[in-house]
Design a protein around this motif. Structure first.
Motif, short mmCIF file in Angstrom:
data_model
loop_
_atom_site.label_atom_id
_atom_site.label_comp_id
_atom_site.label_asym_id
_atom_site.label_seq_id
_atom_site.Cartn_x
_atom_site.Cartn_y
_atom_site.Cartn_z
N TYR A 48 68.94 12.15 2.23
CA TYR A 48 69.00 10.65 2.79
C TYR A 48 70.17 10.48 3.50
O TYR A 48 70.29 9.34 4.14
CB TYR A 48 68.64 9.77 1.84
CG TYR A 48 66.99 10.03 1.43
CD1 TYR A 48 65.94 9.74 2.38
CD2 TYR A 48 66.59 10.58 0.15
CE1 TYR A 48 64.45 9.99 1.87
CE2 TYR A 48 65.42 10.72 -0.25
CZ TYR A 48 64.48 10.39 0.59
OH TYR A 48 62.94 10.83 0.21
N THR A 49 71.31 11.28 3.35
CA THR A 49 72.57 10.91 3.92
C THR A 49 72.65 11.55 5.38
O THR A 49 72.37 12.68 5.44
CB THR A 49 73.69 11.62 3.03
OG1 THR A 49 73.61 10.98 1.70
CG2 THR A 49 75.08 11.07 3.73
N LEU A 59 85.02 4.16 2.80
CA LEU A 59 84.25 5.12 3.07
C LEU A 59 82.86 4.45 3.39
O LEU A 59 82.38 3.47 2.74
CB LEU A 59 83.99 6.06 1.93
CG LEU A 59 82.77 7.07 1.91
CD1 LEU A 59 83.53 8.08 2.86
CD2 LEU A 59 82.75 7.71 0.57
N TYR A 60 82.48 4.90 4.79
CA TYR A 60 81.24 4.39 5.22
C TYR A 60 80.18 5.21 5.20
O TYR A 60 80.42 6.66 5.70
CB TYR A 60 81.20 4.02 6.87
CG TYR A 60 82.31 2.91 7.21
CD1 TYR A 60 81.97 1.64 7.09
CD2 TYR A 60 83.54 3.22 7.34
CE1 TYR A 60 82.76 0.51 7.38
CE2 TYR A 60 84.33 2.07 7.72
CZ TYR A 60 83.96 0.83 7.59
OH TYR A 60 84.98 -0.13 7.89
N VAL A 61 78.98 5.36 4.51
CA VAL A 61 78.10 6.25 4.40
C VAL A 61 76.66 5.47 4.98
O VAL A 61 76.27 4.64 4.55
CB VAL A 61 77.74 6.39 2.93
CG1 VAL A 61 76.70 7.66 2.70
CG2 VAL A 61 78.92 7.02 2.16
N GLN A 62 76.11 6.51 5.76
CA GLN A 62 74.97 5.84 6.46
C GLN A 62 73.69 6.61 5.70
O GLN A 62 73.73 7.86 5.76
CB GLN A 62 75.05 6.32 7.99
CG GLN A 62 73.78 5.62 8.81
CD GLN A 62 74.18 5.51 10.26
OE1 GLN A 62 74.90 6.14 10.55
NE2 GLN A 62 73.25 5.09 11.02
N ALA A 91 91.77 8.00 -2.37
CA ALA A 91 91.91 7.80 -1.00
C ALA A 91 90.77 6.84 -0.43
O ALA A 91 90.90 6.31 0.53
CB ALA A 91 91.23 9.30 -0.67
N ILE A 92 89.99 6.24 -1.41
CA ILE A 92 88.87 5.50 -1.37
C ILE A 92 89.15 4.16 -2.00
O ILE A 92 89.29 4.23 -3.31
CB ILE A 92 87.71 6.03 -1.27
CG1 ILE A 92 87.26 7.41 -0.72
CG2 ILE A 92 86.50 4.89 -1.10
CD1 ILE A 92 86.20 8.20 -1.02
N TYR A 93 89.26 3.07 -1.52
CA TYR A 93 89.16 1.66 -2.01
C TYR A 93 87.74 0.86 -1.96
O TYR A 93 87.67 0.10 -2.72
CB TYR A 93 90.30 0.83 -1.63
CG TYR A 93 91.56 1.39 -2.02
CD1 TYR A 93 92.21 1.56 -3.30
CD2 TYR A 93 92.56 2.41 -1.27
CE1 TYR A 93 93.32 1.81 -3.50
CE2 TYR A 93 93.61 2.96 -1.67
CZ TYR A 93 94.20 2.86 -2.96
OH TYR A 93 95.16 3.33 -3.55
N LYS A 94 87.18 1.31 -0.93
CA LYS A 94 86.03 0.54 -0.58
C LYS A 94 84.92 1.52 -0.15
O LYS A 94 85.05 2.34 0.74
CB LYS A 94 86.11 -0.64 0.20
CG LYS A 94 85.08 -1.70 0.82
CD LYS A 94 85.68 -2.63 1.61
CE LYS A 94 84.19 -3.54 2.20
NZ LYS A 94 84.84 -4.45 3.19
N LEU A 95 83.52 1.08 -0.53
CA LEU A 95 82.66 1.89 -0.06
C LEU A 95 81.47 1.01 0.62
O LEU A 95 81.12 -0.03 0.09
CB LEU A 95 81.75 2.68 -1.37
CG LEU A 95 80.49 3.33 -0.93
CD1 LEU A 95 80.63 4.56 -0.14
CD2 LEU A 95 79.84 3.90 -2.12
N VAL A 96 81.10 1.30 1.76
CA VAL A 96 80.09 0.51 2.62
C VAL A 96 79.14 1.37 2.88
O VAL A 96 79.03 2.47 3.52
CB VAL A 96 80.90 0.08 4.12
CG1 VAL A 96 79.86 -0.69 4.63
CG2 VAL A 96 82.03 -0.71 3.82
N LEU A 97 77.75 0.97 2.25
CA LEU A 97 76.54 1.78 2.58
C LEU A 97 75.63 0.96 3.72
O LEU A 97 75.65 -0.27 3.61
CB LEU A 97 75.66 1.75 1.37
CG LEU A 97 76.45 2.10 -0.03
CD1 LEU A 97 75.65 1.94 -1.32
CD2 LEU A 97 76.56 3.59 0.25
N ARG A 98 75.32 1.79 4.67
CA ARG A 98 74.77 1.26 5.79
C ARG A 98 73.26 1.88 5.80
O ARG A 98 73.17 2.97 5.16
CB ARG A 98 75.46 1.66 7.16
CG ARG A 98 76.69 1.41 7.17
CD ARG A 98 77.34 1.58 8.75
NE ARG A 98 78.48 1.25 8.56
CZ ARG A 98 79.49 1.48 9.76
NH1 ARG A 98 79.01 2.49 10.48
NH2 ARG A 98 80.59 0.90 9.83
#
Length: 98
Positions: A48-49, A59-62, A91-98
């Motif tokens: 589903y990614t 990190l932007y994950v669609q 390396a990643i401080y924030k995760l944005v799920l779209r």
């Protein structure tokens, strides 16, 4: 022509110098985070990614499934921690799920 060093050096040190001299670390981080996501999340989530983008420290994950996006949003901190451990650095401080 470049001067040849007669000193024996491990290839890992030589590659590290090359990466640092040519500012390639950000590009390598982008590739490594994709591999880490695929390895950590497994086939169920990877199906589903649709896109993964690392910009600065976000990190932007669609995802193509809204249900999966909601489920993953509950464990964002754990996902960030797992991915950073896999990368071996923060390396990643924030995760944005779209």
């Amino acid at each position: 022509m470049a001067k040849r060093n007669n000193d024996n050096q491990p290839i890992s040190d030589i590659l590290k110098e090359f990466v640092d001299a040519n500012n390639l670390q950000t590009g390598l981080d982008k590739v490594n985070v994709r591999e880490a996501w695929a390895k950590m999340m497994g086939n169920g989530v990877n199906n589903y990614t649709t896109n993964i983008i690392l910009e600065r420290d976000v990190l932007y994950v669609q995802l193509s499934s809204s249900v999966l996006r909601e489920e993953l949003s509950y464990g964002k901190e754990k996902i960030i921690k797992m991915l950073n451990e896999s990368l071996g650095k923060d390396a990643i401080y924030k995760l944005v799920l779209r």
